[in-house]
Design a protein around this motif. Structure first.
Motif, PDB file in Angstrom:
ATOM      1  N   ILE A   1       0.626  -1.183  -0.199  1.00 26.23           N
ATOM      2  CA  ILE A   1      -0.029  -0.044   0.010  1.00 26.23           C
ATOM      3  C   ILE A   1       0.800   1.287   0.168  1.00 26.23           C
ATOM      4  N   TRP A   2       0.659   2.197  -0.940  1.00 27.04           N
ATOM      5  CA  TRP A   2       1.359   3.128  -1.014  1.00 27.04           C
ATOM      6  C   TRP A   2       1.118   4.379   0.118  1.00 27.04           C
ATOM      7  N   PRO A   3       1.846   5.177   0.398  1.00 26.73           N
ATOM      8  CA  PRO A   3       1.550   6.328   1.565  1.00 26.73           C
ATOM      9  C   PRO A   3       0.173   7.056   1.187  1.00 26.73           C
ATOM     10  N   GLY A   4      -0.182   7.306   2.370  1.00 27.77           N
ATOM     11  CA  GLY A   4      -1.661   8.023   2.287  1.00 27.77           C
ATOM     12  C   GLY A   4      -2.592   7.525   3.271  1.00 27.77           C
ATOM     13  N   LEU A   5      -3.566   8.191   3.525  1.00 26.84           N
ATOM     14  CA  LEU A   5      -4.824   7.901   4.238  1.00 26.84           C
ATOM     15  C   LEU A   5      -5.895   7.278   3.521  1.00 26.84           C
ATOM     16  N   TYR A   6      -6.370   5.809   3.985  1.00 29.66           N
ATOM     17  CA  TYR A   6      -7.235   5.099   3.449  1.00 29.66           C
ATOM     18  C   TYR A   6      -8.290   4.973   4.486  1.00 29.66           C
ATOM     19  N   ARG A   7      -9.427   5.435   4.105  1.00 29.43           N
ATOM     20  CA  ARG A   7     -10.689   5.468   4.930  1.00 29.43           C
ATOM     21  C   ARG A   7     -11.522   4.350   4.293  1.00 29.43           C
ATOM     22  N   GLU A   8     -11.360   2.945   4.837  1.00 28.16           N
ATOM     23  CA  GLU A   8     -12.033   2.007   4.116  1.00 28.16           C
ATOM     24  C   GLU A   8     -11.861   0.876   5.192  1.00 28.16           C
TER      25      GLU A   8
ATOM     26  N   THR B   1       7.505   2.024   1.646  1.00 26.24           N
ATOM     27  CA  THR B   1       8.327   3.322   2.085  1.00 26.24           C
ATOM     28  C   THR B   1       7.609   3.957   3.233  1.00 26.24           C
ATOM     29  N   ASP B   2       7.098   4.847   3.103  1.00 29.14           N
ATOM     30  CA  ASP B   2       6.483   5.579   4.344  1.00 29.14           C
ATOM     31  C   ASP B   2       5.128   4.899   4.653  1.00 29.14           C
ATOM     32  N   PRO B   3       4.837   4.495   5.835  1.00 32.44           N
ATOM     33  CA  PRO B   3       3.557   3.684   6.267  1.00 32.44           C
ATOM     34  C   PRO B   3       2.401   4.464   5.823  1.00 32.44           C
ATOM     35  N   PRO B   4       1.442   3.699   5.331  1.00 32.21           N
ATOM     36  CA  PRO B   4       0.224   4.331   5.139  1.00 32.21           C
ATOM     37  C   PRO B   4      -0.634   4.218   6.298  1.00 32.21           C
ATOM     38  N   VAL B   5      -1.835   5.149   6.469  1.00 33.12           N
ATOM     39  CA  VAL B   5      -2.755   5.196   7.482  1.00 33.12           C
ATOM     40  C   VAL B   5      -3.977   4.485   7.018  1.00 33.12           C
ATOM     41  N   VAL B   6      -4.750   3.667   7.867  1.00 35.98           N
ATOM     42  CA  VAL B   6      -5.690   3.019   7.500  1.00 35.98           C
ATOM     43  C   VAL B   6      -6.753   3.264   8.586  1.00 35.98           C
ATOM     44  N   SER B   7      -7.905   3.811   8.154  1.00 38.15           N
ATOM     45  CA  SER B   7      -8.904   3.880   9.155  1.00 38.15           C
ATOM     46  C   SER B   7     -10.313   3.262   8.701  1.00 38.15           C
ATOM     47  N   GLY B   8     -10.864   2.678   9.679  1.00 29.70           N
ATOM     48  CA  GLY B   8     -11.973   1.754   9.596  1.00 29.70           C
ATOM     49  C   GLY B   8     -13.409   2.368   9.969  1.00 29.70           C
ATOM     50  N   GLY B   9     -13.159   3.491  10.615  1.00 25.46           N
ATOM     51  CA  GLY B   9     -14.470   4.199  11.213  1.00 25.46           C
ATOM     52  C   GLY B   9     -15.161   3.298  12.106  1.00 25.46           C
TER      53      GLY B   9
ATOM     54  N   ILE C   1      -2.770   2.048  12.108  1.00 27.15           N
ATOM     55  CA  ILE C   1      -4.134   1.561  11.870  1.00 27.15           C
ATOM     56  C   ILE C   1      -4.770   2.765  13.080  1.00 27.15           C
ATOM     57  N   THR C   2      -5.884   3.536  12.551  1.00 27.77           N
ATOM     58  CA  THR C   2      -6.273   4.578  13.812  1.00 27.77           C
ATOM     59  C   THR C   2      -7.851   4.536  13.278  1.00 27.77           C
TER      60      THR C   2
ATOM     61  N   ASP D   1      -1.089  13.911  18.345  1.00 28.35           N
ATOM     62  CA  ASP D   1      -2.350  14.635  18.358  1.00 28.35           C
ATOM     63  C   ASP D   1      -2.518  15.309  16.768  1.00 28.35           C
ATOM     64  N   THR D   2      -1.355  15.365  15.957  1.00 28.05           N
ATOM     65  CA  THR D   2      -1.381  15.693  14.749  1.00 28.05           C
ATOM     66  C   THR D   2      -1.099  14.652  13.672  1.00 28.05           C
ATOM     67  N   GLY D   3      -0.986  13.399  14.158  1.00 26.30           N
ATOM     68  CA  GLY D   3      -0.650  12.165  13.415  1.00 26.30           C
ATOM     69  C   GLY D   3       0.689  11.801  13.088  1.00 26.30           C
TER      70      GLY D   3
END
Length: 214
Positions: A1-8, A23-31, A53-54, A135-137
């Motif tokens: 998974i490429w860097p970025g925020l994935y809301r899924e 490379t730079d770890p992605p952020v995954v959010s499942g709500g 994962i947040t 706080d800022t991720g």
């Protein structure tokens, strides 16, 4: 998974796969659902690695699956990892600022806000991971040896060092971690990547890097 925020929410089919940050770890959010769900015949060949994962409930749900879960940063979730037996193989992960961390499983060489006896026996600990700014991720680890500043794109020095630096499983390769490394992988999502925080300098050794700034 490429860097970025994935809301899924990601449901992994009944086959062996590797899902890993590049490379730079992605952020995954499942709500209000699990960011990752694994149900069925998943064994250690299924690998989740190098992700943050947040904002999920929970971060990972395993139902009769025992994948390998390594070098994740699981933060600010309604829950960490839920596991039906057999339990997954969890190592080199950070669990912090969640409503709870682990249910039905334990972790090896990991940082947990709530440390159970089995995890402690497996080399885990409950020290503050010293994120740069949760706080800022910014979940990079502070280090007197140097850590990557995502705002400037430069390496900077901190006045303290995270206990997660060089604290991972001794059998895990540090792989792409930058010099100077201590020979052991960092705990958390950046462990084994080019963005892993560096170990503090050894007293008396010349490890100065002219590219670092305080």
């Amino acid at each position: 998974i490429w860097p970025g925020l994935y809301r899924e929410t990601i449901s992994i089919p009944d086959l062996n796969v590797t899902i890993q940050g590049v490379t730079d770890p992605p952020v995954v959010s499942g709500g209000d659902q699990a960011a990752f769900s694994l149900v069925g015949q998943h064994g250690p060949e299924t690998l989740l690695r190098n992700m943050i994962i947040t904002d999920s409930d929970p971060a990972i749900y395993c139902n009769y699956a025992f994948p390998t879960i390594a070098n994740l940063t699981v933060v600010q979730n309604a829950g960490g990892i839920v596991s039906q037996p057999p339990e997954p193989l969890i190592s080199n992960c950070i669990f912090w600022d969640n409503a709870w961390d682990l249910w039905g499983c334990s972790a090896s060489f990991s940082c947990l806000a709530t440390l159970d006896v089995e995890s402690q026996n497996r080399g885990s600990f409950a020290d503050n991971p010293l994120f740069v700014n949760g706080d800022t991720g910014d979940f990079h680890l502070q280090s007197r040896g140097g850590r990557y500043d995502m705002q400037t794109g430069k390496w900077v020095l901190d006045f303290q060092t995270s206990p997660c630096v060089d604290r991972g499983d001794p059998s895990s390769s540090p792989e792409c971690e930058p010099y100077p490394g201590g020979g052991e992988i960092n705990v958390g999502a950046y462990g084994g990547t080019p963005y892993a925080s560096k170990r503090p300098p050894v007293p008396g050794a010349d490890t100065a890097d002219p590219g670092l700034a305080r």
